[in-house]
Motif scaffolding. Structure first.
Motif, mmCIF file in Angstrom:
data_model
loop_
_atom_site.group_PDB
_atom_site.id
_atom_site.type_symbol
_atom_site.label_atom_id
_atom_site.label_comp_id
_atom_site.label_asym_id
_atom_site.label_seq_id
_atom_site.Cartn_x
_atom_site.Cartn_y
_atom_site.Cartn_z
ATOM 1 N N LEU B 54 -24.256 5.646 -10.775
ATOM 2 C CA LEU B 54 -23.764 6.866 -10.132
ATOM 3 C C LEU B 54 -23.542 6.558 -8.652
ATOM 4 C CD1 LEU B 54 -23.379 10.011 -10.013
ATOM 5 C CD2 LEU B 54 -25.831 10.142 -9.554
ATOM 6 N N LEU B 55 -22.367 6.905 -8.151
ATOM 7 C CA LEU B 55 -22.059 6.688 -6.739
ATOM 8 C C LEU B 55 -21.946 8.038 -6.035
ATOM 9 C CD1 LEU B 55 -19.217 4.031 -7.134
ATOM 10 C CD2 LEU B 55 -21.581 3.593 -6.604
ATOM 11 N N ILE B 56 -22.645 8.177 -4.918
ATOM 12 C CA ILE B 56 -22.585 9.418 -4.133
ATOM 13 C C ILE B 56 -22.277 9.064 -2.687
ATOM 14 C CG2 ILE B 56 -23.816 11.510 -3.418
ATOM 15 C CD1 ILE B 56 -25.605 11.230 -5.821
ATOM 16 N N ASP B 57 -21.311 9.777 -2.094
ATOM 17 C CA ASP B 57 -20.967 9.524 -0.696
ATOM 18 C C ASP B 57 -20.555 10.841 -0.038
ATOM 19 O OD1 ASP B 57 -20.488 8.221 1.655
ATOM 20 O OD2 ASP B 57 -19.265 6.652 0.777
ATOM 21 N N ASP B 58 -20.523 10.827 1.289
ATOM 22 C CA ASP B 58 -20.099 12.046 1.987
ATOM 23 C C ASP B 58 -18.610 11.996 2.321
ATOM 24 O OD1 ASP B 58 -20.091 10.169 3.943
ATOM 25 O OD2 ASP B 58 -21.390 11.246 5.341
ATOM 26 N N ASN B 59 -17.913 10.953 1.846
ATOM 27 C CA ASN B 59 -16.467 10.938 2.037
ATOM 28 C C ASN B 59 -15.768 10.495 0.753
ATOM 29 O OD1 ASN B 59 -15.672 7.910 2.257
ATOM 30 N ND2 ASN B 59 -17.493 8.126 3.534
ATOM 31 N N TYR B 60 -14.545 10.943 0.598
ATOM 32 C CA TYR B 60 -13.786 10.733 -0.639
ATOM 33 C C TYR B 60 -13.472 9.261 -0.879
ATOM 34 C CZ TYR B 60 -10.353 11.545 -4.312
ATOM 35 O OH TYR B 60 -9.687 11.536 -5.497
ATOM 36 N N ASP B 61 -13.432 8.470 0.204
ATOM 37 C CA ASP B 61 -13.089 7.050 0.070
ATOM 38 C C ASP B 61 -14.262 6.202 -0.434
ATOM 39 O OD1 ASP B 61 -10.605 7.666 1.094
ATOM 40 O OD2 ASP B 61 -11.258 7.383 3.163
ATOM 41 N N PHE B 62 -15.448 6.798 -0.515
ATOM 42 C CA PHE B 62 -16.655 6.088 -0.960
ATOM 43 C C PHE B 62 -16.842 4.778 -0.162
ATOM 44 C CE2 PHE B 62 -15.889 8.944 -4.415
ATOM 45 C CZ PHE B 62 -17.149 9.306 -4.841
ATOM 46 N N THR B 63 -16.762 4.885 1.162
ATOM 47 C CA THR B 63 -16.887 3.689 2.007
ATOM 48 C C THR B 63 -18.321 3.148 2.034
ATOM 49 O OG1 THR B 63 -17.001 5.223 3.847
ATOM 50 C CG2 THR B 63 -14.921 4.048 3.544
ATOM 51 N N THR B 64 -19.303 4.036 2.058
ATOM 52 C CA THR B 64 -20.709 3.598 2.055
ATOM 53 C C THR B 64 -21.504 4.423 1.044
ATOM 54 O OG1 THR B 64 -21.034 5.094 3.926
ATOM 55 C CG2 THR B 64 -20.828 2.745 4.428
ATOM 56 N N PRO B 65 -21.197 4.240 -0.237
ATOM 57 C CA PRO B 65 -21.869 5.096 -1.226
ATOM 58 C C PRO B 65 -23.320 4.681 -1.483
ATOM 59 C CG PRO B 65 -20.474 3.508 -2.333
ATOM 60 C CD PRO B 65 -20.287 3.275 -0.862
ATOM 61 N N ASN B 66 -24.134 5.650 -1.846
ATOM 62 C CA ASN B 66 -25.463 5.351 -2.364
ATOM 63 C C ASN B 66 -25.316 5.140 -3.863
ATOM 64 O OD1 ASN B 66 -26.883 5.532 0.019
ATOM 65 N ND2 ASN B 66 -27.176 7.737 -0.185
ATOM 66 N N GLU B 67 -25.915 4.061 -4.366
ATOM 67 C CA GLU B 67 -25.787 3.746 -5.795
ATOM 68 C C GLU B 67 -27.106 4.016 -6.513
ATOM 69 O OE1 GLU B 67 -24.273 -0.115 -6.636
ATOM 70 O OE2 GLU B 67 -22.587 0.091 -5.269
ATOM 71 N N TYR B 68 -27.015 4.691 -7.649
ATOM 72 C CA TYR B 68 -28.204 4.982 -8.442
ATOM 73 C C TYR B 68 -27.986 4.500 -9.879
ATOM 74 C CZ TYR B 68 -28.893 8.231 -4.575
ATOM 75 O OH TYR B 68 -29.027 8.786 -3.330
ATOM 76 N N PRO B 69 -28.844 3.619 -10.398
ATOM 77 C CA PRO B 69 -28.715 3.241 -11.813
ATOM 78 C C PRO B 69 -28.968 4.482 -12.679
ATOM 79 C CG PRO B 69 -30.268 1.820 -10.664
ATOM 80 C CD PRO B 69 -29.987 2.969 -9.756
ATOM 81 N N LEU B 70 -28.115 4.697 -13.656
ATOM 82 C CA LEU B 70 -28.228 5.920 -14.465
ATOM 83 C C LEU B 70 -29.328 5.791 -15.514
ATOM 84 C CD1 LEU B 70 -24.492 6.841 -14.839
ATOM 85 C CD2 LEU B 70 -26.258 8.308 -13.914
ATOM 86 N N LYS B 71 -30.052 6.878 -15.693
ATOM 87 C CA LYS B 71 -31.060 6.949 -16.760
ATOM 88 C C LYS B 71 -31.169 8.417 -17.187
ATOM 89 C CE LYS B 71 -34.794 7.350 -13.414
ATOM 90 N NZ LYS B 71 -36.016 6.839 -12.872
ATOM 91 N N ASP B 72 -31.827 8.645 -18.292
ATOM 92 C CA ASP B 72 -31.974 10.019 -18.785
ATOM 93 C C ASP B 72 -32.745 10.858 -17.773
ATOM 94 O OD1 ASP B 72 -30.604 9.488 -21.050
ATOM 95 O OD2 ASP B 72 -32.368 9.113 -22.288
ATOM 96 N N GLY B 73 -32.282 12.072 -17.547
ATOM 97 C CA GLY B 73 -32.976 13.007 -16.657
ATOM 98 C C GLY B 73 -32.988 12.550 -15.211
ATOM 99 N N LEU B 74 -31.915 11.885 -14.777
ATOM 100 C CA LEU B 74 -31.856 11.393 -13.391
ATOM 101 C C LEU B 74 -31.742 12.567 -12.412
ATOM 102 C CD1 LEU B 74 -31.514 9.063 -11.305
ATOM 103 C CD2 LEU B 74 -29.056 9.231 -11.713
ATOM 104 N N LYS B 75 -32.739 12.687 -11.528
ATOM 105 C CA LYS B 75 -32.725 13.744 -10.514
ATOM 106 C C LYS B 75 -32.675 13.086 -9.142
ATOM 107 C CE LYS B 75 -35.100 17.419 -12.959
ATOM 108 N NZ LYS B 75 -36.340 18.182 -13.097
#
Lengths: 398, 161
Positions: B54-75
């Motif tokens: 899962l990639l999360i960023d504060d801009n649409y270009d995803f220049t410096t995204p935070n990456e989270y390995p996906l798992k069940d019930g990821l909060k």
């Protein structure tokens, strides 16, 4: 920890507390000439009680804000209520940030609340921020540097806000890197980008840290059309000082106490004291089923050291377990997510030195990729055959 | 000969349809949160299938995204703000937006005659202005989900800068 327990116990002893909330905490708008807009906000009766509140406005923009109502009542059953204030901005405001605050104050009742009586007054604030663009071209920027290990990429990020009336057509950063002796060791220029007025963008540059481990200083000149912003930031190469290199469990037998020897490398140019390793083994539901620690030791600069940990495997079944191994020192902790594959006479450690990919659906994904490649190839062969065949037929007809 | 052409066109068409289906099948299945989701809850539950990261960023270009390995019930805990996010497997999902709305919320209880406990129950750092009668005593900052003991009889809570 004791403070937290005391705090929780304190709250539990009191049957009720005063509580009040508001959302959003802040509304941010860009200035427009004679802007008229209604802004909604929600007052939250988090204490779930009957209460009366009064509204007021303060701040430099208070003359331009109108509250349609001055007070409101809540029943205990009202979880929240939505209200509105009207903004009526003037034709002109000076460049920069202008603010106002809308206060919602609970009218003190002094009534008994369970075991205690609260006579204090509570008020919450929702803020209004209006940004007025600067004349011409104007940029706000900062530099963020993400530390990395030696040989890896150091990430330089320049968030830029175009806060002027006009778009920024050419923005770039010239960066110089200095070591802790003040000697310039490298320099680079980032790619150029444009930023529309009122927008925020980021320049990102990866700099290869082929330099000795240590602390460095980055000095940047962010150049935009007609302006220059000087920025400075310190960063570290080799911030992850300790790295888990290896775990061995010689003579492992399920049901007995296993000795795990963990090899840790100190990549820092100074000795590190008080290092210990904590291992958390999780069951298939993700709950921790076993935790054990190594004794604490010191590691010399740029050297490797074995840490011994003991795991009582009584009651543990054959299988694979998610495991978190943390190297702790000072107030830092470096975590490694591994898998322990437990057999009757063997313990295999999976995941050291690389990221473990999820097994879930992995096989299916590969099959799908192979299928797609096969189908694309078949289509291409078919089309080729189709056109060649057609061409040959035409030649034959002629 | 015409029949041969027809058969060939049918085979190519079926192959293309199968290809389109497979590409669609590979695309990550993003269940939650919905696009343009707005909430005051800081902890967000992500429900995604057929993706690894899962990639999360504060801009649409995803220049410096935070990456989270996906798992069940990821909060994931996020601070107030607007975020862009997408899932990455063999192919990427569409980009969705998520907004955490700022909330000031605080609780007050009496410790003794002059001291009150204040707990920050909102999702932003709280700045509390403390008054004694009409006299301004001072300001205190309280982190999210933390508490502080304050002396005064009027407490005004707002979002800290």
């Amino acid at each position: 920890m004791n403070k937290l327990i005391f705090f929780i116990a304190g709250i539990l002893l009191i049957s009720s507390v005063y509580a009040l909330g508001i959302t959003p905490a802040r509304t941010t708008l860009d200035f427009k000439e004679s802007l008229k807009v209604n802004v909604d906000f929600e007052v939250i009766n988090s204490g779930n009680k009957n209460m009366n509140v009064v509204f007021s406005v303060q701040g430099e923009l208070s003359d331009y804000i109108k509250l349609p109502i001055k007070e409101a009542s809540f029943l205990a059953s009202d979880r929240s209520k939505t209200f509105t204030y009207e903004i009526n901005l003037p034709e002109e405001l000076s460049p920069g940030l202008h603010t106002a605050e809308v206060f919602i104050m609970e009218i003190p009742s002094g009534q008994d609340i369970g075991a205690t009586q609260v006579l204090a007054t509570l008020a919450v604030v929702t803020q209004l921020h209006i940004y007025v663009p600067y004349p011409g071209k104007y940029a706000n920027a900062k530099m963020v540097v993400y530390n990395a290990n030696q040989g890896e990429d150091i990430l330089f990020v320049f968030p830029i806000v175009s806060a002027g009336e006009f778009d920024l057509t050419s923005v770039r950063a010239n960066v110089e890197i200095f070591n802790n002796m003040g000697e310039k060791i490298d320099s680079f220029t980032t790619p150029t980008m444009s930023v529309l007025s009122g927008e925020k963008k980021e320049i990102v540059y990866k700099w290869k840290a082929d330099v000795p481990i240590g602390n460095y200083r980055a000095v940047a000149g962010l150049v935009y059309d007609e302006g220059l912003i000087n920025l400075e930031e310190f960063f570290t190469v080799g911030s992850k000082e300790l790295e888990l290199k290896e775990i061995t469990a010689k003579g492992f037998r399920l049901g007995e106490i296993a000795k795990l020897e963990m090899l840790v490398e100190n990549k820092w140019s100074e000795p590190i004291s008080g290092v210990y390793i904590e291992t958390k083994i999780k069951n298939d539901k993700g709950n921790i089923m076993s935790v054990f620690q190594s004794p604490s030791q010191n590691i010399d600069a740029l050297s490797k050291q074995f840490f011994a940990s003991y795991w009582d495997t009584a009651g543990v079944r054959v299988g694979t377990y998610e495991t978190e191994v943390s190297i702790n020192y000072a107030d830092k902790s470096s975590k490694n997510n591994l898998k322990f594959r437990v057999d009757e006479n063997e313990l295999t450690i999976l995941g050291l030195g690389y990221v473990i990919s999820t097994d879930k659906g992995g096989g299916t994904d590969t099959i799908i990729v192979v299928l797609i490649i096969a189908i694309v190839l078949l289509i291409l062969i078919n089309l080729l055959w189709f056109f060649l065949f057609r061409k040959r037929l035409k030649i034959n007809k002629k | 000969m015409k029949n041969l052409y027809k058969i060939d066109i049918v085979i190519v068409t079926i192959s293309l349809m199968l290809l389109i289906f497979l590409v669609g099948y590979m695309r990550p299945l993003v269940i939650a949160p919905l696009d343009s989701h707005e909430t005051t809850e800081s902890e967000i539950l992500f429900s995604i299938e057929k993706a690894d990261i899962l990639l999360i960023d504060d801009n649409y270009d995803f220049t410096t995204p935070n990456e989270y390995p996906l798992k069940d019930g990821l909060k994931i805990n996020l601070e107030p703000g607007k975020y862009y996010w997408k899932a990455k497997g063999i192919v990427e999902s569409e980009v969705r937006t998520l907004t955490i709305i700022s909330e000031v919320n605080f609780e007050l209880w009496e410790i003794d005659d002059v001291n009150y406990g204040v707990f920050n129950a909102g999702n932003v750092r709280l700045n509390v202005d403390v008054y004694n009668g009409t006299e301004f005593v001072g300001s205190k900052k309280i982190e999210v989900k933390k508490n502080l003991s304050l002396s005064g009889d009027k407490f005004v809570g707002g979002m800290d800068e």
